[in-house]
Design an enzyme around this catalytic site. Sequence first.
Site, PDB file in Angstrom:
ATOM      1  N   GLU A  90     -12.696 -13.222   4.123  1.00 15.07           N
ATOM      2  CA  GLU A  90     -12.336 -13.338   2.719  1.00 15.07           C
ATOM      3  C   GLU A  90     -11.104 -14.217   2.549  1.00 15.07           C
ATOM      4  OE1 GLU A  90     -12.579  -9.196   2.909  1.00 15.07           O
ATOM      5  OE2 GLU A  90     -10.442  -8.943   2.565  1.00 15.07           O
ATOM      6  N   CYS A 103      -4.524 -17.496  -0.197  1.00 22.32           N
ATOM      7  CA  CYS A 103      -4.309 -16.684   0.994  1.00 22.32           C
ATOM      8  C   CYS A 103      -5.560 -16.846   1.864  1.00 22.32           C
ATOM      9  CB  CYS A 103      -4.107 -15.225   0.570  1.00 22.32           C
ATOM     10  SG  CYS A 103      -3.928 -14.112   1.969  1.00 22.32           S
ATOM     11  N   CYS A 110      -9.584  -8.625  13.722  1.00 23.30           N
ATOM     12  CA  CYS A 110      -8.247  -8.843  14.269  1.00 23.30           C
ATOM     13  C   CYS A 110      -8.081  -7.956  15.490  1.00 23.30           C
ATOM     14  CB  CYS A 110      -7.185  -8.502  13.224  1.00 23.30           C
ATOM     15  SG  CYS A 110      -5.496  -8.840  13.778  1.00 23.30           S
ATOM     16  N   CYS A 114      -2.977  -3.039  14.148  1.00 26.30           N
ATOM     17  CA  CYS A 114      -2.040  -2.349  13.237  1.00 26.30           C
ATOM     18  C   CYS A 114      -2.798  -1.171  12.606  1.00 26.30           C
ATOM     19  CB  CYS A 114      -1.532  -3.311  12.160  1.00 26.30           C
ATOM     20  SG  CYS A 114      -0.696  -4.756  12.856  1.00 26.30           S
ATOM     21  N   CYS A 117      -4.124  -1.178   8.822  1.00 26.88           N
ATOM     22  CA  CYS A 117      -4.715  -2.404   8.255  1.00 26.88           C
ATOM     23  C   CYS A 117      -6.237  -2.375   8.354  1.00 26.88           C
ATOM     24  CB  CYS A 117      -4.150  -3.614   8.990  1.00 26.88           C
ATOM     25  SG  CYS A 117      -4.870  -5.183   8.458  1.00 26.88           S
ATOM     26  N   CYS A 333      -6.145  -7.710   2.693  1.00 29.96           N
ATOM     27  CA  CYS A 333      -6.840  -8.256   3.855  1.00 29.96           C
ATOM     28  C   CYS A 333      -7.873  -7.282   4.396  1.00 29.96           C
ATOM     29  CB  CYS A 333      -5.875  -8.553   4.986  1.00 29.96           C
ATOM     30  SG  CYS A 333      -4.172  -8.302   4.600  1.00 29.96           S
TER      31      CYS A 333
HETATM   32  N1  SAH Z   1      -1.580 -10.803  11.352  1.00 30.15           N
HETATM   33  C1  SAH Z   1      -0.656 -11.304  10.402  1.00 30.15           C
HETATM   34  C2  SAH Z   1      -1.273 -11.499   9.025  1.00 30.15           C
HETATM   35  C3  SAH Z   1      -1.784 -10.209   8.498  1.00 30.15           C
HETATM   36  S1  SAH Z   1      -1.857  -9.847   6.798  1.00 30.15           S
HETATM   37  C4  SAH Z   1       0.534 -10.372  10.318  1.00 30.15           C
HETATM   38  O1  SAH Z   1       0.518  -9.332  10.952  1.00 30.15           O
HETATM   39  O2  SAH Z   1       1.496 -10.708   9.631  1.00 30.15           O
HETATM   40  C5  SAH Z   1      -0.285 -10.049   6.124  1.00 30.15           C
HETATM   41  C6  SAH Z   1       0.538  -8.791   5.912  1.00 30.15           C
HETATM   42  O3  SAH Z   1      -0.184  -7.780   5.197  1.00 30.15           O
HETATM   43  C7  SAH Z   1       0.976  -8.164   7.216  1.00 30.15           C
HETATM   44  O4  SAH Z   1       2.352  -7.883   7.124  1.00 30.15           O
HETATM   45  C8  SAH Z   1       0.150  -6.903   7.260  1.00 30.15           C
HETATM   46  O5  SAH Z   1       0.733  -5.922   8.063  1.00 30.15           O
HETATM   47  C9  SAH Z   1       0.074  -6.534   5.801  1.00 30.15           C
HETATM   48  N2  SAH Z   1      -0.971  -5.554   5.472  1.00 30.15           N
HETATM   49  C10 SAH Z   1      -2.124  -5.332   6.112  1.00 30.15           C
HETATM   50  N3  SAH Z   1      -2.818  -4.352   5.525  1.00 30.15           N
HETATM   51  C11 SAH Z   1      -2.093  -3.927   4.475  1.00 30.15           C
HETATM   52  C12 SAH Z   1      -2.277  -2.933   3.478  1.00 30.15           C
HETATM   53  N4  SAH Z   1      -3.359  -2.181   3.444  1.00 30.15           N
HETATM   54  N5  SAH Z   1      -1.300  -2.769   2.569  1.00 30.15           N
HETATM   55  C13 SAH Z   1      -0.205  -3.541   2.578  1.00 30.15           C
HETATM   56  N6  SAH Z   1       0.020  -4.510   3.484  1.00 30.15           N
HETATM   57  C14 SAH Z   1      -0.906  -4.696   4.428  1.00 30.15           C
END
Ligand code: SAH
Length: 374
Positions: A90, A103, A110, A114, A117, A333
């Site tokens: 997406e 974005c 991934c 995390c 996520c 994401c």
């Molecule tokens: N892998 C990269 C990009 C990921 S998305 C990274 O870790 O930075 C960008 C940001 O969104 C990251 O900080 C990630 O931890 C955050 N993120 C992911 N899922 C989320 C959610 N459900 N709510 C809020 N932030 C989220």
Amino acid sequence: MNSITSSLTGELETWLKEQNQPAFRYRQIVNWMFAGRAGSFADMTNLPQSLRDALSRDFRLWSTQVTRHTKAADGTEKLLLQFRDTSQIECVLLREGQRRTICISTQVGCAMGCVFCASGLDGIKRNLTTDEIIEQMLRLQRLLPLEERLSHIVVMGMGEPLANLDYLLPALDWAHADRGLGISARRITISTVGLPKSIDRLSRLAIPYHLAVSLHAPTDPLRNRLVPVNHQIGLQSIMEASDRYFEVSGRRLTFEYVLLAEENDRVEQAQQLARLLQGRNALLNIIPYNTVDDLPYRTPTPHAVQQFCKALTSQGIQVQVRQRKGDKINAACGQLRRTTEMDSSDQAPGLNSPVVNLDRPFSNPDQQSSKSQE
Ligand code: SAH
């Protein structure tokens, strides 16, 4: 049959030579893709009809199909793109004031794990290729009227960008090159979980991309739990690599911190975070968690967010709380792909709350920040 986006480097030029076409045809086609926002070969009206026909015979315009297009009341639009191997990712267009930010994703799934996520819940399938990344930019740009231009790119969609630099960097070259989208590097933000060797590679490149490092915890024990890849890395080496990036780019670093109720939102943790960031020219982006179905994590209360921020600002740390965008379209994401793959029927509105984000200053939420992503 290859797509034009996958043939931009090398193949298209060779093909044009074989067709006895002059070199400027390549520039015209590139111009149609990036500036002209062509949706078909027929759109490329300054090419001879015979060349348009030959292009249609030998190439596809796109590698992807749009399998879903959602719009939110605030102007946020989200595309679910499907590749030829049926993988889906997406990407999002955000509108705020004059800004038109996209974005984009870099991987299918991934591998970073995390725990909160949606993107990594099913692990990683593969890296996106350069053309698949470029295509997100072009498809999102086509959602804008011709008089509007993309102003910012955040590489914050699915995947870990620094685990896919080989394919990402050439795509970003097209994003900032004049013959491409012409977006200055400092308006392109790469968000990373913090992979020191790759951060160093970016430092050596010396292109002033804006780097955002996702911390989510002020100490290693907590970070190991929330961001499991941290076991092999550790906060110290991330902070050192970030400092080296700052030395080379001269640009203020951004750190991201997803605030999870009763996990990492205590005032004591804010104080630890303030100590970690002290003395650095850094901005801390606080992102109140957007809940994900099937995951136990919760959004902190506004009061908890405020107390957390106060503990940081009182120590001189610059803090922003990220504005929610794309409410009701699962703009976070991995969320849209997940709901679509789990249930192909229309999702209930507001099932997963919002997400992605343009940044606004914590202290003055009504004022648009013009500096944060510059
Ligand atoms: N892998 C990269 C990009 C990921 S998305 C990274 O870790 O930075 C960008 C940001 O969104 C990251 O900080 C990630 O931890 C955050 N993120 C992911 N899922 C989320 C959610 N459900 N709510 C809020 N932030 C989220």
